[in-house]
Design an enzyme around this catalytic site. Structure first.
Site, PDB file in Angstrom:
ATOM      1  N   LYS A   1       0.826  -1.201   0.000  1.00 45.53           N
ATOM      2  CA  LYS A   1       0.000   0.000   0.000  1.00 45.53           C
ATOM      3  C   LYS A   1       0.871   1.266   0.000  1.00 45.53           C
ATOM      4  O   LYS A   1       2.099   1.185   0.167  1.00 45.53           O
ATOM      5  CB  LYS A   1      -0.943  -0.065   1.215  1.00 45.53           C
ATOM      6  CG  LYS A   1      -1.887  -1.296   1.168  1.00 45.53           C
ATOM      7  CD  LYS A   1      -2.989  -1.193   2.212  1.00 45.53           C
ATOM      8  CE  LYS A   1      -3.148  -2.432   3.019  1.00 45.53           C
ATOM      9  NZ  LYS A   1      -4.278  -2.376   3.974  1.00 45.53           N
TER      10      LYS A   1
ATOM     11  N   TYR B   1     -12.260  -2.597  -1.757  1.00 43.86           N
ATOM     12  CA  TYR B   1     -12.705  -2.638  -0.359  1.00 43.86           C
ATOM     13  C   TYR B   1     -14.226  -2.621  -0.240  1.00 43.86           C
ATOM     14  O   TYR B   1     -14.771  -2.183   0.780  1.00 43.86           O
ATOM     15  CB  TYR B   1     -12.082  -1.482   0.425  1.00 43.86           C
ATOM     16  CG  TYR B   1     -10.649  -1.750   0.874  1.00 43.86           C
ATOM     17  CD1 TYR B   1     -10.316  -2.946   1.525  1.00 43.86           C
ATOM     18  CD2 TYR B   1      -9.639  -0.822   0.673  1.00 43.86           C
ATOM     19  CE1 TYR B   1      -9.015  -3.198   1.949  1.00 43.86           C
ATOM     20  CE2 TYR B   1      -8.336  -1.072   1.104  1.00 43.86           C
ATOM     21  CZ  TYR B   1      -8.031  -2.261   1.739  1.00 43.86           C
ATOM     22  OH  TYR B   1      -6.743  -2.516   2.168  1.00 43.86           O
TER      23      TYR B   1
ATOM     24  N   ASN C   1      -1.190  -0.120   7.404  1.00 44.34           N
ATOM     25  CA  ASN C   1      -0.572  -1.392   7.782  1.00 44.34           C
ATOM     26  C   ASN C   1       0.160  -2.066   6.619  1.00 44.34           C
ATOM     27  O   ASN C   1       0.318  -3.278   6.593  1.00 44.34           O
ATOM     28  CB  ASN C   1      -1.604  -2.316   8.429  1.00 44.34           C
ATOM     29  CG  ASN C   1      -2.759  -2.628   7.496  1.00 44.34           C
ATOM     30  OD1 ASN C   1      -2.703  -2.275   6.318  1.00 44.34           O
ATOM     31  ND2 ASN C   1      -3.775  -3.307   7.991  1.00 44.34           N
TER      32      ASN C   1
ATOM     33  N   HIS D   1      -1.660  -5.581   1.798  1.00 42.42           N
ATOM     34  CA  HIS D   1      -2.923  -6.316   1.669  1.00 42.42           C
ATOM     35  C   HIS D   1      -2.616  -7.701   1.113  1.00 42.42           C
ATOM     36  O   HIS D   1      -1.806  -7.836   0.198  1.00 42.42           O
ATOM     37  CB  HIS D   1      -3.871  -5.595   0.701  1.00 42.42           C
ATOM     38  CG  HIS D   1      -5.053  -6.449   0.313  1.00 42.42           C
ATOM     39  ND1 HIS D   1      -6.206  -6.517   1.077  1.00 42.42           N
ATOM     40  CD2 HIS D   1      -5.245  -7.307  -0.727  1.00 42.42           C
ATOM     41  CE1 HIS D   1      -7.050  -7.376   0.505  1.00 42.42           C
ATOM     42  NE2 HIS D   1      -6.495  -7.863  -0.586  1.00 42.42           N
TER      43      HIS D   1
ATOM     44  N   GLU E   1      -9.964 -10.576  -6.663  1.00 44.27           N
ATOM     45  CA  GLU E   1      -9.060  -9.424  -6.522  1.00 44.27           C
ATOM     46  C   GLU E   1      -7.992  -9.423  -7.621  1.00 44.27           C
ATOM     47  O   GLU E   1      -7.611  -8.359  -8.115  1.00 44.27           O
ATOM     48  CB  GLU E   1      -8.406  -9.450  -5.143  1.00 44.27           C
ATOM     49  CG  GLU E   1      -9.407  -9.158  -4.022  1.00 44.27           C
ATOM     50  CD  GLU E   1      -8.832  -9.304  -2.622  1.00 44.27           C
ATOM     51  OE1 GLU E   1      -9.581  -9.045  -1.660  1.00 44.27           O
ATOM     52  OE2 GLU E   1      -7.638  -9.674  -2.487  1.00 44.27           O
TER      53      GLU E   1
HETATM   54  P1  DAT Z   1      -6.790  -7.109   6.575  1.00 45.47           P
HETATM   55  O1  DAT Z   1      -6.101  -6.054   5.741  1.00 45.47           O
HETATM   56  O2  DAT Z   1      -5.896  -7.606   7.676  1.00 45.47           O
HETATM   57  O3  DAT Z   1      -7.397  -8.215   5.757  1.00 45.47           O
HETATM   58  P2  DAT Z   1      -9.514  -6.134   6.951  1.00 45.47           P
HETATM   59  O4  DAT Z   1      -9.854  -6.802   5.660  1.00 45.47           O
HETATM   60  O5  DAT Z   1     -10.359  -6.445   8.137  1.00 45.47           O
HETATM   61  O6  DAT Z   1      -7.984  -6.380   7.354  1.00 45.47           O
HETATM   62  O7  DAT Z   1      -9.578  -4.555   6.766  1.00 45.47           O
HETATM   63  C1  DAT Z   1      -9.103  -3.962   5.569  1.00 45.47           C
HETATM   64  C2  DAT Z   1      -8.279  -2.758   5.924  1.00 45.47           C
HETATM   65  O8  DAT Z   1      -9.109  -1.790   6.559  1.00 45.47           O
HETATM   66  C3  DAT Z   1      -7.157  -3.036   6.913  1.00 45.47           C
HETATM   67  O9  DAT Z   1      -5.985  -3.487   6.286  1.00 45.47           O
HETATM   68  C4  DAT Z   1      -6.973  -1.704   7.566  1.00 45.47           C
HETATM   69  C5  DAT Z   1      -8.366  -1.116   7.569  1.00 45.47           C
HETATM   70  N1  DAT Z   1      -9.045  -1.336   8.845  1.00 45.47           N
HETATM   71  C6  DAT Z   1      -9.582  -2.487   9.299  1.00 45.47           C
HETATM   72  N2  DAT Z   1     -10.121  -2.326  10.515  1.00 45.47           N
HETATM   73  C7  DAT Z   1      -9.926  -1.024  10.834  1.00 45.47           C
HETATM   74  C8  DAT Z   1     -10.238  -0.218  11.957  1.00 45.47           C
HETATM   75  N3  DAT Z   1     -10.886  -0.712  13.009  1.00 45.47           N
HETATM   76  N4  DAT Z   1      -9.851   1.080  11.940  1.00 45.47           N
HETATM   77  C9  DAT Z   1      -9.198   1.606  10.877  1.00 45.47           C
HETATM   78  N5  DAT Z   1      -8.874   0.916   9.780  1.00 45.47           N
HETATM   79  C10 DAT Z   1      -9.220  -0.389   9.757  1.00 45.47           C
HETATM   80 MG    MG Z   2      -8.962  -8.136   4.387  1.00 49.15          MG
END
Ligand code: DAT
Ligand code: MG
Length: 148
Positions: A9, A49, A112, A115, A126
């Protein structure tokens, strides 16, 4: 063989962590099937997303993903989806174990770095979203017979 979509990212690019992260995937034994730099549009970010639409962090997440270039990759290998998730660590960098990408390089939940698709079905969708079929290359790595 399984394939997965990996995005480095905008924070990974801005923080010059692209080489370090790619090194870990190579070292693990996954095979790079496609790679490009993409300035994600709002539309692409929304599609990527879509599952998070309506959540409190959704708008901020789209702003983040479109804030600069992303490195999009397809990695292939045995259990590529779960292996990638293990290399990444947990969503929240503060809770991710040392040794993982998010555990070693971040404290943030949103920013973070990486992805990775969360299932083979998500990976197929995807990969189709980020790559045209002719952007993926089939070849055999010289050490393939020695790696799982
Ligand atoms: P991952 O990337 O570990 O699969 P996810 O699919 O639950 O996580 O969420 C997608 C992205 O959204 C994640 O990389 C960072 C953001 N995100 C998730 N939960 C969040 C939160 N509580 N606050 C802020 N950003 C968040
Ligand atoms: Mg995810």
């Amino acid at each position: 063989m399984q394939r997965t979509l990996v995005l480095l990212k905008p924070d990974a690019v801005q923080r010059r962590l692209v080489g370090e992260i790619i090194r870990r995937f190579e070292q693990k034994g996954l095979r790079l099937a496609g790679l490009k730099m993409v300035q994600a549009s709002r539309d692409l970010a929304e599609q990527h997303y879509a599952v998070h639409r309506g959540k409190p962090f959704y708008e901020s997440l789209l702003t983040f993903l479109t804030s600069g270039p992303t490195i999009a990759m397809v990695w292939e290998g045995r259990e590529a989806v779960s292996v990638t998730r293990l290399l990444m660590g947990l969503t929240d960098g503060a809770r991710s174990a040392p040794g993982t990408i998010r555990g070693d390089f971040g404290l943030s939940v949103q920013n973070n770095l990486i992805h990775g698709s969360d299932s083979p079905e998500s990976a197929d969708a995807e990969i189709a979203l980020w790559f045209r079929p002719d952007e993926l290359v089939n070849y055999t790595c010289a050490d393939a017979a020695w790696i799982g």
